[in-house]
Design an enzyme around this catalytic site. Structure first.
Site, PDB file in Angstrom:
ATOM      1  N   SER A 120      -1.285  -3.524  -2.199  1.00 46.65           N
ATOM      2  CA  SER A 120      -1.621  -3.559  -0.652  1.00 46.65           C
ATOM      3  C   SER A 120      -0.593  -2.710   0.018  1.00 46.65           C
ATOM      4  O   SER A 120       0.198  -2.009  -0.824  1.00 46.65           O
ATOM      5  CB  SER A 120      -1.268  -4.921  -0.109  1.00 46.65           C
ATOM      6  OG  SER A 120       0.157  -5.176  -0.211  1.00 46.65           O
ATOM      7  N   LYS A 121      -0.817  -2.741   1.116  1.00 42.64           N
ATOM      8  CA  LYS A 121       0.316  -1.445   1.789  1.00 42.64           C
ATOM      9  C   LYS A 121       1.709  -1.642   1.955  1.00 42.64           C
ATOM     10  O   LYS A 121       2.403  -0.967   1.869  1.00 42.64           O
ATOM     11  CB  LYS A 121      -0.550  -1.369   3.345  1.00 42.64           C
ATOM     12  CG  LYS A 121      -1.730  -0.721   3.439  1.00 42.64           C
ATOM     13  CD  LYS A 121      -1.889  -0.509   5.375  1.00 42.64           C
ATOM     14  CE  LYS A 121      -3.389   0.004   5.228  1.00 42.64           C
ATOM     15  NZ  LYS A 121      -3.730   0.359   6.746  1.00 42.64           N
ATOM     16  N   ARG A 122       1.796  -2.879   1.886  1.00 41.61           N
ATOM     17  CA  ARG A 122       3.291  -3.251   1.757  1.00 41.61           C
ATOM     18  C   ARG A 122       3.954  -2.715   0.115  1.00 41.61           C
ATOM     19  O   ARG A 122       5.241  -2.490   0.168  1.00 41.61           O
ATOM     20  CB  ARG A 122       3.505  -4.858   1.760  1.00 41.61           C
ATOM     21  CG  ARG A 122       2.973  -5.742   0.645  1.00 41.61           C
ATOM     22  CD  ARG A 122       3.212  -7.170   1.106  1.00 41.61           C
ATOM     23  NE  ARG A 122       2.672  -8.033  -0.021  1.00 41.61           N
ATOM     24  CZ  ARG A 122       3.325  -8.306  -1.136  1.00 41.61           C
ATOM     25  NH1 ARG A 122       4.435  -7.930  -1.283  1.00 41.61           N
ATOM     26  NH2 ARG A 122       2.700  -9.236  -2.073  1.00 41.61           N
ATOM     27  N   HIS A 123       3.005  -2.724  -0.596  1.00 43.66           N
ATOM     28  CA  HIS A 123       3.636  -1.920  -1.931  1.00 43.66           C
ATOM     29  C   HIS A 123       3.634  -0.448  -1.995  1.00 43.66           C
ATOM     30  O   HIS A 123       4.423   0.194  -2.580  1.00 43.66           O
ATOM     31  CB  HIS A 123       2.828  -2.593  -3.103  1.00 43.66           C
ATOM     32  CG  HIS A 123       2.616  -3.877  -3.409  1.00 43.66           C
ATOM     33  ND1 HIS A 123       1.375  -4.666  -3.263  1.00 43.66           N
ATOM     34  CD2 HIS A 123       3.631  -4.781  -3.527  1.00 43.66           C
ATOM     35  CE1 HIS A 123       1.659  -5.917  -3.560  1.00 43.66           C
ATOM     36  NE2 HIS A 123       3.114  -6.072  -3.887  1.00 43.66           N
TER      37      HIS A 123
END
Length: 469
Positions: A244-247
Site C-alpha cells: 500500500s502507499k504506506r509501504h
C-alpha cells in the site's frame, strides 16, 4: 521461424492511475524477456474504461517507461480504438455457434445473485439462454452476447512461473463478450488484442491468474494459438502484507522525485522476485543476457527501501560526473554556468560517497555554487563565536600569503596555525567549515578550500565575520 524471432511480449496498463512500482516491474520483466530472446516488446494502453481513463495517466505511464529506459517496439496500441474489431470477433463466434444471445433481465440476474449468496457460493450465470430459442426473448430487453464455455472437464494452464494450474469448468460460467449496448468486455478485448498483436508470452501479475482460465477458453473457442502465461507474484510490504502507499507503493514519478536513478530502480525491481545466483549489482546488459522466466520465484517479494537506497548509492558513485551535474541542473530547475559545472564535476568524488539519492547529492553540493553571502544553519552560526572569529581573522592572513593553494599546502598551513595557537585542529577547522559552507557537515575541509579556490574561500571567511558582527 525461431523462438527468438517469434517472441512477443506486451505491457498493457490501464490508464486509471499512474505507473506504480508493481506495474513498472511487470513492464521490466516483459522488456527483458523480449530483449533476451531478440523478440519484440509492445505497449498497449487498455483505456476501455473511458470514465476513469485520463490523458494525464497515459502521459505518466509513457513518461515513466521512458525514464526507466524501457523502450517498446512500434507505436503504442490504444485498446479503445479497436472496439469495432472486438465486436467483429464476438459476432463471428455468434455466427459459428460458439456464443449466444442472453436476454436475462436485471431482475433475473439479481435473483441468481441472491440465491448464490444464500447458498454461500460465488455468483455464476446459470446458462438459461444457452440453448433457448431467441424467439422467446422478452420485449424491450437488449441482449448481451455470452461465450458458450465448456461445461464439463477442466481448463489447464501450464504457467511458466506457477507451474500447472487447473480449474474445473463447472466453476466458470458463460462470460459476457458484448454488453447489451454493444460494447466489448475487458476479457474479449484482451484476447483479441493479444492475438492480433502476435503476443506469444503474457507476463503479468498473479492477480490475473483467474482471468487466464476464461481467456484460455476464449482462445480455444476461436481456434487461436494460446500464448504462454507467466503470472508473477505481487510485491508485498516489508511486513508481508499487501503493498500500500504506506509501504511505498507510489507512482514511478515519485521515486524519480525522491532522487533515485533509473538504472538503480531497474536493478532493484529486477531483484524483486527474480535472481541470478547471489548477484545483487546487475547491469542492464547482464540482465538481458541472464533473464529467464524460470528464475522468477513463486513467493511474493517484499519491498525494502533500504536496499533501494544502497543500490542507488552504488550507482551514484559509478556514473559519470558530467551526467550527475546535468541531473543536478534538472533538479535545480536552471542551467549552471561553465564555472559552476566545472566546480561541481571536480567536487563529485568528495560528494558522492556521502549521498544515497540525488536529493542528498543536491543538498550536499549546494554550498559550492551558492551565491555569497551564504545562508547559515543555526548550528553553523553557533560555531562562530568571538574566539572563532578572531582565529578566522588571523588564519585568513596566513592563507592569503600561501604561495600554493592545494590540499597539501592547506593541510600544512592549518595544522601549523593550530599548533601556534595551541589548540586542537577542530577548533579552527569547524568554524572554518561553517564559514565556507554555511553548515557543520561537508567533505574534507582541505578539499573544499582547494575546490573553492583562494579568492572565494577568503571572501566567504570575510562574509562570515561581517555577518556575525
Amino acid at each position: 521461424m525461431s523462438q527468438a524471432d517469434a517472441t512477443v511480449t506486451r505491457f498493457a496498463p490501464s490508464p486509471t492511475g499512474f505507473l506504480h512500482i508493481g506495474g513498472a516491474r511487470t513492464a521490466l520483466f516483459n522488456w527483458l524477456y523480449a530483449r533476451h530472446c531478440g523478440g519484440k516488446f509492445l505497449l498497449r494502453i487498455e483505456d476501455t474504461d473511458r470514465k476513469r481513463s485520463t490523458q494525464e495517466a497515459i502521459d505518466a505511464i509513457i513518461e515513466g517507461l521512458g525514464w526507466l529506459g524501457l523502450d517498446w517496439d512500434g507505436e503504442a496500441v490504444f485498446q479503445s480504438q479497436r472496439a469495432e474489431r472486438h465486436r467483429e470477433v464476438a459476432l463471428s463466434l455468434l455466427e459459428s455457434g460458439g456464443a449466444y444471445r442472453c436476454y436475462c433481465t436485471a431482475e433475473e440476474l439479481e435473483e441468481m445473485r441472491a440465491k448464490a449468496k444464500a447458498e454461500g457460493r460465488p455468483m455464476l450465470y446459470d446458462g438459461r439462454w444457452r440453448d433457448r430459442d431467441p424467439a422467446e426473448a422478452p420485449a424491450g430487453v437488449d441482449p448481451v452476447i455470452r461465450l458458450k464455455a465448456p461445461q464439463d472437464g477442466e481448463t489447464v494452464i501450464d504457467d511458466k512461473v506457477q507451474g500447472q494450474v487447473t480449474v474445473s469448468n463447472k466453476q466458470l460460467d458463460d462470460m459476457i463478450l458484448l454488453r447489451s449496448d454493444g460494447t466489448p468486455t475487458y476479457m474479449l478485448s484482451v484476447v483479441v488484442d493479444d492475438h492480433d498483436m502476435g503476443v506469444t508470452h503474457v507476463v503479468r501479475g498473479d492477480d490475473h491468474l483467474t482471468n487466464a482460465f476464461r481467456q484460455t477458453q476464449l482462445f480455444k473457442a476461436l481456434a487461436w494459438p494460446l500464448p504462454s502465461f507467466a503470472h508473477i507474484p505481487l510485491i508485498h510490504g516489508p511486513d508481508g502484507s499487501k503493498l500500500s502507499k504506506r509501504h511505498g507503493a507510489l507512482g514511478i514519478e515519485a521515486y524519480r522525485e525522491m532522487g533515485y536513478l533509473p538504472e538503480a530502480l531497474r536493478n532493484y525491481l529486477l531483484r524483486l522476485g527474480w535472481s541470478h545466483g547471489d548477484e545483487e549489482i546487475i547491469s542492464t546488459a547482464q540482465a538481458i543476457d541472464w533473464f529467464g522466466l524460470e528464475a522468477i520465484g513463486r513467493s511474493p517479494a517484499r519491498l525494502d527501501l533500504e536496499k533501494l537506497d544502497s543500490l542507488n548509492a552504488h550507482y551514484l558513485r559509478e556514473i559519470d560526473a558530467g551526467r550527475l551535474v546535468a541531473l543536478l541542473e534538472e533538479r535545480a530547475g536552471r542551467n549552471f554556468d561553465d564555472a559552476e559545472k566545472d566546480l561541481l564535476r571536480r567536487a563529485m568524488p568528495g560528494l558522492t560517497p556521502r549521498a544515497k539519492t540525488l536529493n542528498d547529492l543536491a543538498e550536499a553540493a549546494a554550498f559550492y555554487i551558492a551565491k555569497r553571502p551564504l545562508e547559515m544553519t543555526d548550528k553553523a552560526r553557533k560555531l562562530l563565536d568571538a574566539d572563532a572569529l578572531a582565529r578566522l581573522e588571523a588564519l585568513s592572513q596566513d592563507l592569503a600569503a600561501l604561495p600554493d593553494w592545494d590540499e597539501d599546502s592547506l593541510d600544512t598551513a592549518l595544522r601549523g596555525f593550530a599548533e601556534r595557537q595551541d589548540i586542537k585542529l577542530g577548533k579552527v577547522a569547524q568554524p572554518l567549515r561553517a564559514a565556507l559552507t554555511g553548515s557543520t557537515t561537508s567533505p574534507g575541509i582541505f578539499e573544499v578550500m582547494a575546490l573553492l579556490g583562494r579568492d572565494e574561500s577568503l571572501a566567504r571567511m570575510q562574509d562570515a565575520k561581517d555577518s556575525i558582527k
